[in-house]
Scaffold this motif. Structure first.
Motif, PDB file in Angstrom:
ATOM      1  N   GLY A   2      49.625  -1.787 -48.580  1.00  0.00           N
ATOM      2  CA  GLY A   2      50.408  -1.166 -47.520  1.00  0.00           C
ATOM      3  C   GLY A   2      49.623  -0.001 -46.945  1.00  0.00           C
ATOM      4  O   GLY A   2      49.374   0.999 -47.633  1.00  0.00           O
ATOM      5  N   LEU A   3      49.194  -0.131 -45.701  1.00  0.00           N
ATOM      6  CA  LEU A   3      48.302   0.853 -45.095  1.00  0.00           C
ATOM      7  C   LEU A   3      49.008   1.596 -43.965  1.00  0.00           C
ATOM      8  O   LEU A   3      49.631   0.970 -43.096  1.00  0.00           O
ATOM      9  N   PRO A   4      48.911   2.923 -43.935  1.00  0.00           N
ATOM     10  CA  PRO A   4      49.531   3.672 -42.846  1.00  0.00           C
ATOM     11  C   PRO A   4      48.905   3.315 -41.499  1.00  0.00           C
ATOM     12  O   PRO A   4      47.694   3.121 -41.404  1.00  0.00           O
ATOM     13  N   ALA A   5      49.756   3.193 -40.502  1.00  0.00           N
ATOM     14  CA  ALA A   5      49.343   2.879 -39.122  1.00  0.00           C
ATOM     15  C   ALA A   5      48.859   1.441 -38.952  1.00  0.00           C
ATOM     16  O   ALA A   5      48.386   1.071 -37.873  1.00  0.00           O
ATOM     17  N   ASP A  48      47.513  -0.725 -33.787  1.00  0.00           N
ATOM     18  CA  ASP A  48      46.359  -0.830 -32.898  1.00  0.00           C
ATOM     19  C   ASP A  48      45.796  -2.239 -33.083  1.00  0.00           C
ATOM     20  O   ASP A  48      45.055  -2.499 -34.039  1.00  0.00           O
ATOM     21  N   THR A  49      46.173  -3.151 -32.186  1.00  0.00           N
ATOM     22  CA  THR A  49      45.798  -4.561 -32.341  1.00  0.00           C
ATOM     23  C   THR A  49      44.296  -4.743 -32.504  1.00  0.00           C
ATOM     24  O   THR A  49      43.841  -5.617 -33.254  1.00  0.00           O
ATOM     25  N   ALA A  50      43.516  -3.911 -31.828  1.00  0.00           N
ATOM     26  CA  ALA A  50      42.060  -4.054 -31.894  1.00  0.00           C
ATOM     27  C   ALA A  50      41.512  -3.797 -33.293  1.00  0.00           C
ATOM     28  O   ALA A  50      40.410  -4.245 -33.624  1.00  0.00           O
ATOM     29  N   LEU A  51      42.272  -3.086 -34.131  1.00  0.00           N
ATOM     30  CA  LEU A  51      41.786  -2.746 -35.466  1.00  0.00           C
ATOM     31  C   LEU A  51      42.381  -3.621 -36.568  1.00  0.00           C
ATOM     32  O   LEU A  51      41.948  -3.532 -37.717  1.00  0.00           O
ATOM     33  N   THR A  52      43.366  -4.455 -36.253  1.00  0.00           N
ATOM     34  CA  THR A  52      44.073  -5.194 -37.294  1.00  0.00           C
ATOM     35  C   THR A  52      43.142  -6.057 -38.129  1.00  0.00           C
ATOM     36  O   THR A  52      43.197  -6.045 -39.371  1.00  0.00           O
ATOM     37  N   ALA A  53      42.273  -6.822 -37.488  1.00  0.00           N
ATOM     38  CA  ALA A  53      41.354  -7.698 -38.230  1.00  0.00           C
ATOM     39  C   ALA A  53      40.427  -6.884 -39.124  1.00  0.00           C
ATOM     40  O   ALA A  53      40.126  -7.291 -40.259  1.00  0.00           O
ATOM     41  N   GLU A  54      40.006  -5.721 -38.649  1.00  0.00           N
ATOM     42  CA  GLU A  54      39.110  -4.872 -39.438  1.00  0.00           C
ATOM     43  C   GLU A  54      39.826  -4.308 -40.665  1.00  0.00           C
ATOM     44  O   GLU A  54      39.264  -4.254 -41.762  1.00  0.00           O
ATOM     45  N   CYS A 113      47.567  -7.555 -46.283  1.00  0.00           N
ATOM     46  CA  CYS A 113      47.683  -6.182 -45.790  1.00  0.00           C
ATOM     47  C   CYS A 113      48.836  -6.100 -44.792  1.00  0.00           C
ATOM     48  O   CYS A 113      49.083  -7.045 -44.039  1.00  0.00           O
ATOM     49  N   ASP A 114      49.514  -4.988 -44.801  1.00  0.00           N
ATOM     50  CA  ASP A 114      50.572  -4.735 -43.821  1.00  0.00           C
ATOM     51  C   ASP A 114      50.792  -3.232 -43.776  1.00  0.00           C
ATOM     52  O   ASP A 114      50.074  -2.468 -44.427  1.00  0.00           O
ATOM     53  N   ASN A 115      51.787  -2.804 -43.031  1.00  0.00           N
ATOM     54  CA  ASN A 115      52.101  -1.388 -42.928  1.00  0.00           C
ATOM     55  C   ASN A 115      52.721  -0.879 -44.231  1.00  0.00           C
ATOM     56  O   ASN A 115      53.426  -1.629 -44.917  1.00  0.00           O
TER      57      ASN A 115
END
Length: 319
Positions: free
Chosen positions: A70-73, A77-83, A99-101
């Motif tokens: 569970g990662l904050p944020a 930001d769709t551009a960072l989701t894959a990363e 991974c999720d929020n």
């Protein structure tokens, strides 16, 4: 073995549980808010935390059947989701993780992975709920134009109140003297140097000022108590929005739980929060959290893996 990771603005908790759902090891690292520490910093933190938790358990990565991070944020930001999704892959070569929020960790822990709504009020604020397979979130827009009811939100309004007390725009309550004493102010304007200079307008350090707000409320500062009451109502607005999004039937009493440092202040926030829930048009049942967000993350990893024994344990905890 299942691993759960609950990220946050100030700390990141790692937990491993066995097939019975019993905790085997835990570990804590600093905040994992990638906006503050960067993607490279987050990758290093996750790597160090996973390795340290495995070492504490006397286990290797191959012993972990599934993990949840569970990662904050995350997701903001769709551009960072894959990363962000790829960060644990250096250790989990088989991609046996999700991974999720971090809001999912709080829901999974507080409501034992069952239907209902969880509200988080820590450094920031966000709500997340589930009902019959559907999921919805509300809030979590960040400190600039969101995070209503959070420690940061309370702190900013407290700093504003202090400035008004100093200027004579508001009556001087206990908060004024408490701030002067806490920060050894020679003159009130020196508080600007603290916030903008010493703190560097840092989100987490500003949010920590909420601690002084609750102390002032305990000292009888009614203006501060009004701010805390407003925070509670903002949090209930988030709950109401999630209920509507999930389309709970009007006659269903929705279970609501809570997580985060603001709620650790006890009745000072829980009483106005409960009162605001009771005043809402919908029916709610406020319940204390069953498990911590970190344990919730580990249990949710088992749910994602469809592991029966832990799923049954969660149903029992929910009874």
């Amino acid at each position: 073995m299942y691993m759960g990771v609950d990220g946050g603005g100030t700390k990141t908790a790692f937990v491993i549980v066995d097939g019975n759902g019993d905790e085997v090891a835990e570990h804590e690292e600093s905040g994992s808010y990638h906006i503050d520490i960067g993607i490279a910093g987050l990758r290093a933190l996750i790597d160090a935390g996973v390795r340290a938790t495995l070492a504490a358990a006397g286990r290797s990565i191959s012993d972990i059947k599934y993990a949840f991070f569970g990662l904050p944020a995350y997701g903001e930001d769709t551009a960072l989701t894959a990363e962000l999704d790829a960060i644990p892959s250096g250790l989990f070569k088989n991609r046996n993780y999700t991974c999720d929020n971090d809001m999912v960790c709080a829901w999974a822990g507080s409501l034992a992975c069952q239907d209902g709504i969880n509200i988080i009020a820590g450094t920031g604020s966000i709500g997340y709920g589930r009902y019959e397979g559907k999921a919805a979130r509300c809030g979590g827009w960040g400190e600039v134009f969101g995070d209503e009811g959070s420690a940061y939100w309370i702190a900013v309004r407290g700093l504003q109140l202090f400035s008004k007390m100093s200027d004579g725009r508001a009556a001087r309550g206990p908060l004024h003297g408490m701030v002067r004493k806490e920060f050894n102010l020679i003159q009130d304007l020196d508080m600007s140097a603290v916030v903008l200079g010493t703190w560097g307008s840092n989100r987490a350090r500003i949010a920590d000022f909420a601690r002084l707000m609750f102390a002032a409320a305990r000292a009888g500062d009614h203006q501060v108590a009004n701010i805390i009451g407003s925070a509670a109502r903002e949090l209930v607005d988030i709950v109401d929005s999630i209920r509507e999004s999930l389309e709970f039937p009007a006659d269903v009493e929705v279970r609501v739980s809570y997580t985060g440092g603001v709620f650790k202040e006890g009745d000072l926030i829980l009483t106005p929060f409960r009162n605001a829930l009771n005043s809402a048009a919908a029916k709610y049942e406020l319940s204390a959290p069953r498990f911590s967000p970190a344990l919730g993350a580990a249990y949710y990893a088992a749910v994602l893996d469809d592991f029966g024994p832990i799923k049954q344990k969660l149903l029992g905890a929910d009874a």
